[in-house]
Write an enzyme that holds these catalytic residues in place. Structure first.
Site, PDB file in Angstrom:
ATOM      1  CG  ASP A  37      54.903  61.943  65.173  1.00 22.48           C
ATOM      2  OD1 ASP A  37      53.855  61.436  65.009  1.00 22.48           O
ATOM      3  OD2 ASP A  37      55.522  62.002  66.077  1.00 22.48           O
ATOM      4  CG  HIS A 238      36.103  50.180  42.682  1.00 25.01           C
ATOM      5  ND1 HIS A 238      37.077  50.813  41.639  1.00 25.01           N
ATOM      6  CD2 HIS A 238      36.249  48.785  42.306  1.00 25.01           C
ATOM      7  CE1 HIS A 238      37.430  50.047  41.030  1.00 25.01           C
ATOM      8  NE2 HIS A 238      36.942  48.700  41.326  1.00 25.01           N
ATOM      9  CG  ASP A 255      36.051  42.137  45.773  1.00 22.13           C
ATOM     10  OD1 ASP A 255      37.181  41.705  46.155  1.00 22.13           O
ATOM     11  OD2 ASP A 255      36.221  42.834  44.575  1.00 22.13           O
ATOM     12  CG  ASP A 266      40.793  39.928  44.050  1.00 22.98           C
ATOM     13  OD1 ASP A 266      39.650  40.242  44.750  1.00 22.98           O
ATOM     14  OD2 ASP A 266      40.935  40.520  43.210  1.00 22.98           O
ATOM     15  CG  HIS A 345      33.439  44.301  36.645  1.00 21.51           C
ATOM     16  ND1 HIS A 345      33.925  42.846  36.470  1.00 21.51           N
ATOM     17  CD2 HIS A 345      32.251  44.313  37.460  1.00 21.51           C
ATOM     18  CE1 HIS A 345      33.231  42.276  37.326  1.00 21.51           C
ATOM     19  NE2 HIS A 345      32.249  43.022  37.916  1.00 21.51           N
ATOM     20  CG  HIS A 349      42.512  41.460  38.353  1.00 24.44           C
ATOM     21  ND1 HIS A 349      43.204  41.188  39.458  1.00 24.44           N
ATOM     22  CD2 HIS A 349      41.212  41.419  38.960  1.00 24.44           C
ATOM     23  CE1 HIS A 349      42.636  40.888  40.575  1.00 24.44           C
ATOM     24  NE2 HIS A 349      41.536  41.485  40.228  1.00 24.44           N
ATOM     25  CG  HIS A 356      44.029  45.290  40.211  1.00 26.63           C
ATOM     26  ND1 HIS A 356      43.524  46.428  40.419  1.00 26.63           N
ATOM     27  CD2 HIS A 356      43.187  44.308  40.724  1.00 26.63           C
ATOM     28  CE1 HIS A 356      42.210  46.392  40.569  1.00 26.63           C
ATOM     29  NE2 HIS A 356      41.980  45.036  40.729  1.00 26.63           N
ATOM     30  CD  GLU A 379      37.268  40.582  39.557  1.00 24.02           C
ATOM     31  OE1 GLU A 379      36.523  41.000  40.223  1.00 24.02           O
ATOM     32  OE2 GLU A 379      38.427  40.548  39.424  1.00 24.02           O
ATOM     33  CE1 TYR A 383      28.509  44.124  40.678  1.00 25.16           C
ATOM     34  CE2 TYR A 383      28.980  43.782  38.361  1.00 25.16           C
ATOM     35  CZ  TYR A 383      29.429  43.599  39.514  1.00 25.16           C
ATOM     36  OH  TYR A 383      30.428  42.739  39.987  1.00 25.16           O
ATOM     37  NE  ARG A 400      33.333  41.840  42.417  1.00 26.86           N
ATOM     38  CZ  ARG A 400      32.892  43.023  42.836  1.00 26.86           C
ATOM     39  NH1 ARG A 400      31.940  43.466  42.203  1.00 26.86           N
ATOM     40  NH2 ARG A 400      33.526  43.670  43.903  1.00 26.86           N
ATOM     41  CD  GLU A 402      37.802  38.733  42.547  1.00 24.26           C
ATOM     42  OE1 GLU A 402      37.280  39.434  43.547  1.00 24.26           O
ATOM     43  OE2 GLU A 402      38.780  39.177  41.862  1.00 24.26           O
TER      44      GLU A 402
HETATM   45 MN    MN Z   1      39.482  41.130  41.716  1.00 24.33          MN
END
Ligand code: MN
Length: 432
Positions: A37, A238, A255, A266, A345, A349, A356, A379, A383, A400, A402
């Protein structure tokens, strides 16, 4: 602080004009149980929020005949003792600038007359199966009155296409909120760098520093599950476990972005756990940074969406050749997509209420042209897996960088200001 409904009233007026004599039904998000609940923290649906700023669950916006009508929960003294304040229809109409407001319990009875004899019904099909059923029932109720001359809408359309098109251009009020989200997030990343240098030597401890900084500045929390990835974890795009110790000599990639008044920031930053980039780490980092600079320089009105990405890919691919990750000529390596082994990637975005965010990336088969008010991330990354054909010094380096960028009439504005150059990062961590 009193709520200013002006931007929301303006957006509703805009959308009402667009739908003409049609009727649009826009529900907010349902509440969602986490277990038994115990609910997840409530967050309104982004489209509903964009048009209302109304924070309560169990609410539906009806737009018809130039009027905006809210259905919401009634005042309830007992429920309010347990779960907190509710506006109720009268105060909601007053505060949020609706023309009319009614108890949500009356929706099923009031909906058929609201949609009858209107040529077009705007509804987001499949967004919520229960809501689909409810709308279908209202349509059937109108059809049942065919013999007394009622007609159901003969055209059904999805409001997501026109609302997405409105949301992709951020108005002044949205730009101010996104700048604030970016500021808070920037100081969160700076705080994580200082904490890493001082004492925090686990992924979860750095996550806690970000959460603390976001909340203490009034952000509702994280806009998405943060990534705090030490060493090789940064090569899992991710990675969200954030559960591991950090190792002296590794990089850590963060990130993370806060949500402020519904708007996401972001940011990604990558920095050395011990505060000093190794020569190999620095060489890789400078390549990603140069790729990002090229992409940001290419971000301006009239340029197609893919142009900043292609600028970044060119710099990254040249960098991969310089690092001896790839051999061959840059044009050929781009043509064959060989660079994707190390950069898999896209470079950005749309960013807004959703991290996103909504909005088409292509129009009539072509990448869309950027226009003032559009907001996107930039970004690029690099890698490098630990495999035998790659020099060991480069193994498991994941980087990365960004930032969040508003397209302006002149070019672009970078909202985010967390330390970024090698010198800025090392200085920030030395000061800790
Ligand atoms: Mn992003």
């Amino acid at each position: 602080m009193t709520f200013d409904p002006t931007p929301f009233v303006r957006r509703r007026a805009h959308f009402l004009k667009l739908i003409g004599d049609g009727v649009a039904l826009i529900p907010t998000a349902p509440t969602c149980l986490r277990n038994r609940d115990n609910p997840h923290p409530y967050r309104a649906d982004s489209h509903f929020w964009h048009l209302t700023g109304f924070p309560e669950p169990e609410a539906v916006l009806v737009l018809a005949g130039g009027r905006s009508i809210l259905f919401c929960r009634e005042k309830d003294v007992l429920r309010e003792i347990w779960n907190g304040f509710r506006y109720g229809p009268a105060a909601a109409a007053e505060t949020f600038g609706f023309d009319e407001a009614y108890p949500i319990a009356t929706l099923d009875e009031k909906l058929p007359p609201l949609i009858a004899d209107r040529p077009t019904l705007w509804h987001a099909f499949g967004l919520d199966a229960q809501w689909d059923t409810r709308v279908a029932r209202a349509l059937d109720a109108v059809r049942a009155e065919a013999r007394i001359g009622k007609r159901p809408p003969h055209q059904l359309r999805d409001w997501r296409a026109p609302l997405d098109a409105l949301r992709i251009i951020k108005d002044k009020a949205e730009q101010d909120l996104m700048r604030r989200a970016a500021d808070i997030t920037s100081s969160g990343h700076a705080r994580a760098m200082r904490a890493c240098a001082a004492c925090a030597r686990t992924e979860y401890a750095l996550e806690a520093e970000l959460t603390y900084e976001f909340r203490r500045h009034g952000a509702s929390g994280h806009a998405y599950t943060p990534i705090v990835a030490g060493g090789k974890n940064a090569c899992t795009l991710h990675y969200v476990d954030n559960s591991q110790p950090l190792t002296d000599g590794d990089l850590v990639l963060i990130d993370a972005g806060c949500e402020f008044a519904g708007y996401a920031a972001d940011i990604t930053r990558t920095f050395p756990v011990n505060g000093r980039f190794s020569p190999a780490q620095k060489e890789c980092y400078e390549i990603v940074l140069a790729a990002q600079s090229a992409a940001i320089a290419a971000t301006c009105p009239g340029v197609r969406y893919n142009v900043p990405h292609e600028a970044a890919v060119r710099v990254l691919t040249q960098g991969m050749v310089d690092l001896k990750l790839l051999a061959g000529d840059v044009d050929g390596l781009i043509e064959s997509a060989a660079y994707r082994r190390f950069y898999m990637h896209n470079t950005g975005h749309w960013l807004g209420l959703d991290v996103h965010d909504v909005g088409d990336y292509r129009e009539a088969g072509e990448w869309r042209e950027l226009a003032p008010g559009m907001t996107l991330t930039c970004e690029p990354g690099l890698y490098i897996p630990a495999v035998p054909d790659i020099p060991a010094a480069l193994h498991n380096i994941g980087i990365r960088i960004e930032d969040d960028v508003l397209v302006t009439p002149e070019g672009c504005e970078v909202y985010t200001t967390a330390p970024k150059s090698v010198a800025e990062i090392e200085e920030m961590m030395r000061g800790a």
